[in-house]
Design a protein around this motif. Structure first.
Motif, PDB file in Angstrom:
ATOM      1  N   ARG A 138       0.810  -1.107   0.217  1.00  0.00           N
ATOM      2  CA  ARG A 138      -0.013   0.013   0.004  1.00  0.00           C
ATOM      3  C   ARG A 138       0.995   1.046  -0.050  1.00  0.00           C
ATOM      4  NH1 ARG A 138      -4.507   2.085   4.275  1.00  0.00           N
ATOM      5  NH2 ARG A 138      -2.642   2.610   5.473  1.00  0.00           N
ATOM      6  N   LEU A 139       0.860   1.919  -1.290  1.00  0.00           N
ATOM      7  CA  LEU A 139       1.751   3.272  -1.182  1.00  0.00           C
ATOM      8  C   LEU A 139       0.769   4.448  -0.646  1.00  0.00           C
ATOM      9  CD1 LEU A 139       2.940   3.080  -4.805  1.00  0.00           C
ATOM     10  CD2 LEU A 139       4.017   1.831  -2.635  1.00  0.00           C
ATOM     11  N   SER A 140       1.432   5.145  -0.091  1.00  0.00           N
ATOM     12  CA  SER A 140       0.763   6.404   0.631  1.00  0.00           C
ATOM     13  C   SER A 140       1.386   7.913  -0.291  1.00  0.00           C
ATOM     14  CB  SER A 140       0.955   6.707   1.927  1.00  0.00           C
ATOM     15  OG  SER A 140       0.371   5.586   2.768  1.00  0.00           O
ATOM     16  N   CYS A 141       0.510   8.732  -0.127  1.00  0.00           N
ATOM     17  CA  CYS A 141       0.875   9.665  -0.914  1.00  0.00           C
ATOM     18  C   CYS A 141       0.298  11.137   0.107  1.00  0.00           C
ATOM     19  CB  CYS A 141       0.173  10.107  -2.235  1.00  0.00           C
ATOM     20  SG  CYS A 141       0.521  11.866  -3.076  1.00  0.00           S
ATOM     21  N   ALA A 142       1.124  11.678   0.808  1.00  0.00           N
ATOM     22  CA  ALA A 142       0.739  12.592   1.996  1.00  0.00           C
ATOM     23  C   ALA A 142       0.936  13.992   1.293  1.00  0.00           C
ATOM     24  CB  ALA A 142       1.462  12.356   3.231  1.00  0.00           C
ATOM     25  N   ALA A 143      -0.027  14.849   1.360  1.00  0.00           N
ATOM     26  CA  ALA A 143       0.181  16.169   0.821  1.00  0.00           C
ATOM     27  C   ALA A 143       0.007  17.224   1.964  1.00  0.00           C
ATOM     28  CB  ALA A 143      -1.203  16.430  -0.020  1.00  0.00           C
ATOM     29  N   SER A 144       0.831  18.468   1.642  1.00  0.00           N
ATOM     30  CA  SER A 144       0.670  19.453   2.522  1.00  0.00           C
ATOM     31  C   SER A 144       0.573  20.652   1.637  1.00  0.00           C
ATOM     32  CB  SER A 144       2.234  19.503   3.142  1.00  0.00           C
ATOM     33  OG  SER A 144       3.282  20.059   1.950  1.00  0.00           O
ATOM     34  N   GLU A 145      -0.164  21.748   2.498  1.00  0.00           N
ATOM     35  CA  GLU A 145      -0.460  23.033   1.777  1.00  0.00           C
ATOM     36  C   GLU A 145      -1.503  22.950   0.792  1.00  0.00           C
ATOM     37  OE1 GLU A 145       0.740  25.750   3.235  1.00  0.00           O
ATOM     38  OE2 GLU A 145       2.309  24.414   4.298  1.00  0.00           O
ATOM     39  N   PHE A 146      -2.216  21.829   0.880  1.00  0.00           N
ATOM     40  CA  PHE A 146      -3.323  21.899   0.089  1.00  0.00           C
ATOM     41  C   PHE A 146      -4.551  20.847   0.584  1.00  0.00           C
ATOM     42  CE2 PHE A 146      -3.473  18.307  -2.832  1.00  0.00           C
ATOM     43  CZ  PHE A 146      -2.279  17.849  -3.194  1.00  0.00           C
ATOM     44  N   THR A 147      -5.790  20.844   0.065  1.00  0.00           N
ATOM     45  CA  THR A 147      -6.666  19.755   0.494  1.00  0.00           C
ATOM     46  C   THR A 147      -6.979  18.925  -0.593  1.00  0.00           C
ATOM     47  OG1 THR A 147      -8.629  21.276   0.458  1.00  0.00           O
ATOM     48  CG2 THR A 147      -7.542  20.910   2.475  1.00  0.00           C
ATOM     49  N   PHE A 148      -7.265  17.598  -0.532  1.00  0.00           N
ATOM     50  CA  PHE A 148      -7.442  16.682  -1.510  1.00  0.00           C
ATOM     51  C   PHE A 148      -8.999  17.172  -2.419  1.00  0.00           C
ATOM     52  CE2 PHE A 148      -3.978  14.451  -2.274  1.00  0.00           C
ATOM     53  CZ  PHE A 148      -3.243  14.063  -1.052  1.00  0.00           C
ATOM     54  N   ASP A 149      -9.791  17.676  -1.501  1.00  0.00           N
ATOM     55  CA  ASP A 149     -10.904  17.811  -2.323  1.00  0.00           C
ATOM     56  C   ASP A 149     -11.059  18.920  -3.256  1.00  0.00           C
ATOM     57  OD1 ASP A 149     -12.678  19.260   0.591  1.00  0.00           O
ATOM     58  OD2 ASP A 149     -10.789  19.941  -0.362  1.00  0.00           O
ATOM     59  N   ARG A 150      -9.975  19.487  -3.516  1.00  0.00           N
ATOM     60  CA  ARG A 150      -9.786  20.571  -4.663  1.00  0.00           C
ATOM     61  C   ARG A 150      -8.922  20.083  -5.709  1.00  0.00           C
ATOM     62  NH1 ARG A 150      -8.341  26.106  -2.039  1.00  0.00           N
ATOM     63  NH2 ARG A 150      -8.711  26.544  -3.965  1.00  0.00           N
ATOM     64  N   TYR A 151      -8.232  19.032  -5.551  1.00  0.00           N
ATOM     65  CA  TYR A 151      -7.108  18.529  -6.502  1.00  0.00           C
ATOM     66  C   TYR A 151      -7.390  17.263  -7.057  1.00  0.00           C
ATOM     67  CZ  TYR A 151      -3.999  22.349  -5.400  1.00  0.00           C
ATOM     68  OH  TYR A 151      -3.424  23.548  -5.337  1.00  0.00           O
ATOM     69  N   HIS A 152      -7.274  16.741  -8.176  1.00  0.00           N
ATOM     70  CA  HIS A 152      -7.053  15.550  -8.599  1.00  0.00           C
ATOM     71  C   HIS A 152      -5.578  14.849  -8.478  1.00  0.00           C
ATOM     72  CE1 HIS A 152     -10.299  17.102 -10.983  1.00  0.00           C
ATOM     73  NE2 HIS A 152      -9.558  17.725 -11.930  1.00  0.00           N
ATOM     74  N   ILE A 153      -5.608  13.540  -8.011  1.00  0.00           N
ATOM     75  CA  ILE A 153      -4.495  12.782  -7.617  1.00  0.00           C
ATOM     76  C   ILE A 153      -4.417  11.885  -8.672  1.00  0.00           C
ATOM     77  CG2 ILE A 153      -3.159  11.788  -5.870  1.00  0.00           C
ATOM     78  CD1 ILE A 153      -3.278  14.544  -5.313  1.00  0.00           C
ATOM     79  N   GLY A 154      -3.385  11.827  -9.256  1.00  0.00           N
ATOM     80  CA  GLY A 154      -2.755  10.595 -10.175  1.00  0.00           C
ATOM     81  C   GLY A 154      -1.456   9.937  -9.639  1.00  0.00           C
ATOM     82  N   TRP A 155      -1.697   8.613  -9.944  1.00  0.00           N
ATOM     83  CA  TRP A 155      -0.544   7.701  -9.628  1.00  0.00           C
ATOM     84  C   TRP A 155      -0.026   7.417 -10.916  1.00  0.00           C
ATOM     85  CZ3 TRP A 155       1.917   6.759  -5.438  1.00  0.00           C
ATOM     86  CH2 TRP A 155       1.402   6.854  -4.078  1.00  0.00           C
ATOM     87  N   PHE A 156       1.364   7.252 -11.033  1.00  0.00           N
ATOM     88  CA  PHE A 156       2.030   7.130 -12.248  1.00  0.00           C
ATOM     89  C   PHE A 156       3.094   6.381 -11.735  1.00  0.00           C
ATOM     90  CE2 PHE A 156       0.334  10.152 -15.402  1.00  0.00           C
ATOM     91  CZ  PHE A 156      -0.157  10.963 -14.443  1.00  0.00           C
ATOM     92  N   ARG A 157       3.780   5.442 -12.901  1.00  0.00           N
ATOM     93  CA  ARG A 157       5.001   4.820 -12.442  1.00  0.00           C
ATOM     94  C   ARG A 157       5.835   4.823 -13.948  1.00  0.00           C
ATOM     95  NH1 ARG A 157       2.182  -1.410 -12.676  1.00  0.00           N
ATOM     96  NH2 ARG A 157       1.534  -1.469 -15.039  1.00  0.00           N
ATOM     97  N   GLN A 158       7.195   4.466 -13.676  1.00  0.00           N
ATOM     98  CA  GLN A 158       8.119   4.428 -14.656  1.00  0.00           C
ATOM     99  C   GLN A 158       9.042   3.200 -14.206  1.00  0.00           C
ATOM    100  OE1 GLN A 158       9.833   8.303 -15.556  1.00  0.00           O
ATOM    101  NE2 GLN A 158      10.340   7.694 -17.695  1.00  0.00           N
ATOM    102  N   ALA A 159       9.506   2.543 -15.394  1.00  0.00           N
ATOM    103  CA  ALA A 159      10.146   1.613 -15.259  1.00  0.00           C
ATOM    104  C   ALA A 159      11.298   1.892 -15.812  1.00  0.00           C
ATOM    105  CB  ALA A 159       9.716   0.043 -15.804  1.00  0.00           C
ATOM    106  N   PRO A 160      12.606   1.434 -15.550  1.00  0.00           N
ATOM    107  CA  PRO A 160      13.848   1.663 -16.232  1.00  0.00           C
ATOM    108  C   PRO A 160      13.660   1.524 -18.012  1.00  0.00           C
ATOM    109  CG  PRO A 160      14.551   0.488 -14.271  1.00  0.00           C
ATOM    110  CD  PRO A 160      12.853   0.433 -14.524  1.00  0.00           C
ATOM    111  N   GLY A 161      13.961   2.690 -18.656  1.00  0.00           N
ATOM    112  CA  GLY A 161      14.003   2.204 -19.937  1.00  0.00           C
ATOM    113  C   GLY A 161      12.680   2.319 -20.557  1.00  0.00           C
TER     114      GLY A 161
END
Length: 125
Positions: A19-42
């Motif tokens: 389970r990955l967590s993404c903790a935010a400061s200086e804003f509230t999630f109900d005003r922002y979209h949150i995306g998860w991305f991933r990048q493998a080598p190459g």
């Protein structure tokens, strides 16, 4: 200044969960979209899934459907990525990103303004 901090990555065997967590400061999630991305080598950065400020979710990687889910704890300003039945192909650096454009969350990483530093997920076979 808006900051995103991911955590929860690590080494896991095939079939395991993280389970990955993404903790935010200086804003509230109900005003922002949150995306998860991933990048493998190459490889190019890949949109995994996202959650809109309205609470709606969208999956962009067919390979994770039925295995990954996204949720949020707004009072704690944290978004979670639950990853089950992990496969070696899921090995990558995982990033969360935030965007406050009008509409729903996007699969295009260029549209996200704020990014975390990433957390590594390694799935052994």
């Amino acid at each position: 200044e808006v900051q995103l901090v991911e955590s929860g990555g690590g080494l896991v065997q095939t079939g395991g969960s993280l389970r990955l967590s993404c903790a935010a400061s200086e804003f509230t999630f109900d005003r922002y979209h949150i995306g998860w991305f991933r990048q493998a080598p190459g490889k190019e950065r890949e949109a995994v899934l996202c959650i809109s400020s309205s609470g709606g979710t969208a999956y962009y990687a067919d390979s994770v459907k039925g295995r990954f889910t996204i949720s949020s704890d707004i009072p704690k300003n944290t978004v979670f990525l639950q990853m089950n039945s992990l496969k070696p192909d899921d090995t990558a650096a995982y990033y969360c990103a935030a965007d406050n454009r009008w509409g729903d969350c996007s699969k295009y990483y260029q549209e996200y303004e704020y990014w975390g530093q990433g957390t590594q997920v390694t799935v052994s076979s």
